[in-house]
Design a protein around this motif. Sequence first.
Motif, mmCIF file in Angstrom:
data_model
loop_
_atom_site.group_PDB
_atom_site.id
_atom_site.type_symbol
_atom_site.label_atom_id
_atom_site.label_comp_id
_atom_site.label_asym_id
_atom_site.label_seq_id
_atom_site.Cartn_x
_atom_site.Cartn_y
_atom_site.Cartn_z
ATOM 1 N N PRO A 346 23.901 43.678 6.802
ATOM 2 C CA PRO A 346 23.868 42.454 7.608
ATOM 3 C C PRO A 346 22.801 42.518 8.700
ATOM 4 O O PRO A 346 22.635 43.539 9.377
ATOM 5 N N GLY A 347 22.028 41.437 8.814
ATOM 6 C CA GLY A 347 20.978 41.365 9.821
ATOM 7 C C GLY A 347 19.669 41.971 9.383
ATOM 8 O O GLY A 347 18.665 41.879 10.093
ATOM 9 N N ARG A 348 19.635 42.564 8.190
ATOM 10 C CA ARG A 348 18.401 43.160 7.688
ATOM 11 C C ARG A 348 17.962 42.404 6.444
ATOM 12 O O ARG A 348 18.689 42.361 5.450
ATOM 13 N N PRO A 349 16.782 41.798 6.432
ATOM 14 C CA PRO A 349 16.326 41.035 5.267
ATOM 15 C C PRO A 349 16.222 41.924 4.041
ATOM 16 O O PRO A 349 15.808 43.084 4.124
ATOM 17 N N TRP A 350 16.609 41.365 2.898
ATOM 18 C CA TRP A 350 16.479 42.115 1.654
ATOM 19 C C TRP A 350 15.034 42.049 1.198
ATOM 20 O O TRP A 350 14.429 40.979 1.109
ATOM 21 N N ASP A 351 14.430 43.213 0.934
ATOM 22 C CA ASP A 351 13.011 43.318 0.594
ATOM 23 C C ASP A 351 12.875 43.834 -0.834
ATOM 24 O O ASP A 351 13.089 45.023 -1.096
ATOM 25 N N PRO A 352 12.533 42.974 -1.802
ATOM 26 C CA PRO A 352 12.439 43.413 -3.198
ATOM 27 C C PRO A 352 11.378 44.473 -3.442
ATOM 28 O O PRO A 352 11.427 45.179 -4.455
ATOM 29 N N SER A 353 10.424 44.611 -2.547
ATOM 30 C CA SER A 353 9.410 45.654 -2.714
ATOM 31 C C SER A 353 9.927 47.018 -2.268
ATOM 32 O O SER A 353 9.324 48.050 -2.562
ATOM 33 N N HIS A 354 11.056 47.020 -1.561
ATOM 34 C CA HIS A 354 11.593 48.249 -0.988
ATOM 35 C C HIS A 354 13.024 48.515 -1.440
ATOM 36 O O HIS A 354 13.454 49.669 -1.509
ATOM 37 N N ASP A 355 13.752 47.446 -1.754
ATOM 38 C CA ASP A 355 15.174 47.551 -2.087
ATOM 39 C C ASP A 355 15.410 47.224 -3.558
ATOM 40 O O ASP A 355 14.847 46.255 -4.088
ATOM 41 N N SER A 356 16.247 48.007 -4.210
ATOM 42 C CA SER A 356 16.580 47.791 -5.617
ATOM 43 C C SER A 356 17.827 46.930 -5.759
ATOM 44 O O SER A 356 18.667 46.872 -4.862
ATOM 45 N N THR A 357 17.948 46.276 -6.890
ATOM 46 C CA THR A 357 19.184 45.593 -7.245
ATOM 47 C C THR A 357 20.105 46.603 -7.932
ATOM 48 O O THR A 357 19.669 47.689 -8.349
ATOM 49 N N LEU A 358 21.372 46.246 -8.087
ATOM 50 C CA LEU A 358 22.281 47.144 -8.787
ATOM 51 C C LEU A 358 21.829 47.346 -10.226
ATOM 52 O O LEU A 358 21.874 48.474 -10.749
ATOM 53 N N GLU A 359 21.374 46.293 -10.873
ATOM 54 C CA GLU A 359 20.899 46.410 -12.249
ATOM 55 C C GLU A 359 19.752 47.411 -12.346
ATOM 56 O O GLU A 359 19.694 48.231 -13.272
ATOM 57 N N GLN A 360 18.821 47.361 -11.379
ATOM 58 C CA GLN A 360 17.702 48.304 -11.379
ATOM 59 C C GLN A 360 18.172 49.733 -11.104
ATOM 60 O O GLN A 360 17.672 50.688 -11.716
ATOM 61 N N ILE A 361 19.141 49.866 -10.195
ATOM 62 C CA ILE A 361 19.684 51.192 -9.865
ATOM 63 C C ILE A 361 20.345 51.806 -11.097
ATOM 64 O O ILE A 361 20.162 52.990 -11.402
ATOM 65 N N VAL A 362 21.125 51.005 -11.807
ATOM 66 C CA VAL A 362 21.821 51.497 -13.002
ATOM 67 C C VAL A 362 20.816 51.934 -14.061
ATOM 68 O O VAL A 362 20.950 53.017 -14.668
ATOM 69 N N ALA A 363 19.797 51.112 -14.303
ATOM 70 C CA ALA A 363 18.777 51.450 -15.300
ATOM 71 C C ALA A 363 18.018 52.719 -14.906
ATOM 72 O O ALA A 363 17.735 53.580 -15.755
ATOM 73 N N PHE A 364 17.657 52.831 -13.638
ATOM 74 C CA PHE A 364 16.954 54.022 -13.143
ATOM 75 C C PHE A 364 17.800 55.271 -13.333
ATOM 76 O O PHE A 364 17.308 56.323 -13.767
ATOM 77 N N SER A 365 19.093 55.173 -13.027
ATOM 78 C CA SER A 365 19.985 56.341 -13.116
ATOM 79 C C SER A 365 20.049 56.873 -14.532
ATOM 80 O O SER A 365 20.071 58.105 -14.739
ATOM 81 N N ALA A 366 20.104 55.980 -15.506
ATOM 82 C CA ALA A 366 20.318 56.394 -16.889
ATOM 83 C C ALA A 366 19.036 56.779 -17.628
ATOM 84 O O ALA A 366 19.098 57.376 -18.703
ATOM 85 N N SER A 367 17.883 56.450 -17.047
ATOM 86 C CA SER A 367 16.617 56.752 -17.727
ATOM 87 C C SER A 367 16.357 58.257 -17.720
ATOM 88 O O SER A 367 16.816 58.977 -16.849
ATOM 89 N N GLU A 368 15.577 58.702 -18.700
ATOM 90 C CA GLU A 368 15.274 60.146 -18.826
ATOM 91 C C GLU A 368 14.443 60.628 -17.634
ATOM 92 O O GLU A 368 13.617 59.891 -17.127
#
Length: 368
Positions: A346-368
């Motif tokens: 809260p109070g901090r703008p979401w920055d797509p260049s710096h912050d991941s989405t859950l979908e991106q986090i999940v994909a990153f975690s499972a990648s080799e």
Amino acid sequence: MTKFIQLHALTVYAPSNLNRDDTGRPKTAKFGGAERLRISSQALKRAIRTSANFRERLAGNLGERTQRLGDAILRHLRGNGVDDAKALEITRIVAGIFGKIEDAKDKPQTNIKQLAFISPEEKVAAFELADRLVKDGIDAFKDNKQAGLAAGLLRRADTAADIAMFGRMLADNPDYNREAAVQVAHAITTHKVVVEDDFYTAVDDLKTSAEDAGAGFIGELGFGSGVFYLYASIDRELLLKNLGGDPALARKAIEAFVEGFAKARPSGKQNSFAAHALANYLRVEKGSQQPRSLAAAFFKPVWGDDLLAKSVEALEGDDRKGGLIAQMNGVYGALFDDARTLRAIPGRPWDPSHDSTLEQIVAFSASE
């Protein structure tokens, strides 16, 4: 190379009692000399394992933790016309491979004394073994002994993703134990807490005005709130080994666990508090380096008007100083090869260049 996947989360829970002790009050722990709210690792793992996304992603690849396998075998045999005495004897033989069977007269004679984690393949094999003992006779068991039957029934590796992740212990057949590929820490608040008490009443809807004005029921309930730090580590190589070398299933298991880690919550007193929270901060690190928790960032309790922002700052630092992540990297060298972070602060703008989405986090975690 990715051997270890480490997860760090900060989740804000409003007043709640998600995980109770033996007196019904929220579990606590002393850390850094201060009392913290605590959610046990057992409660967290069960919340993840029983969550909708986990069960959907891994449908058909989940085990059952139960004492009641014998109930199902007994019903199966009776349904096939086996007489009660013979069906019970065979059931006790087969279920007994997973653990000692109850012998107390006031308890079901088919129950395993301990909870057994049973894979889908083992459950099918148990029914097949019961049918074989009906066909070949119970003397086949006496000739083969229990160790021989166990070798044909139990598995050292299979497609049960939850057993591969969380492990199991079979006291009577330790060769078929499964070492957990996922380690989950007890979650604790990043700050001091005081457990509060709620005195509540329930009204009898049918009580008339001519009766006393008292409540139909009175009770007392403890609760607390705070920012919880959660930590888990996944040994990808061990997970793959436990799953019989199936890389696709290992990826699905990692995806299911990471999503559950961010979204699942214990069920304790949810009807009273509706504490349905999602992780506000989730950091995933990958590498071959030895895992390490970041709980030390909160050994000195954070304080102030914004405990969530202060908790993130303790991990990541600010413009003036580095947080524990940078400090430990400076002392020990890089403790991970790559990382991604989800932030919903809260109070901090979401920055797509710096912050991941859950979908991106999940994909990153499972990648080799």
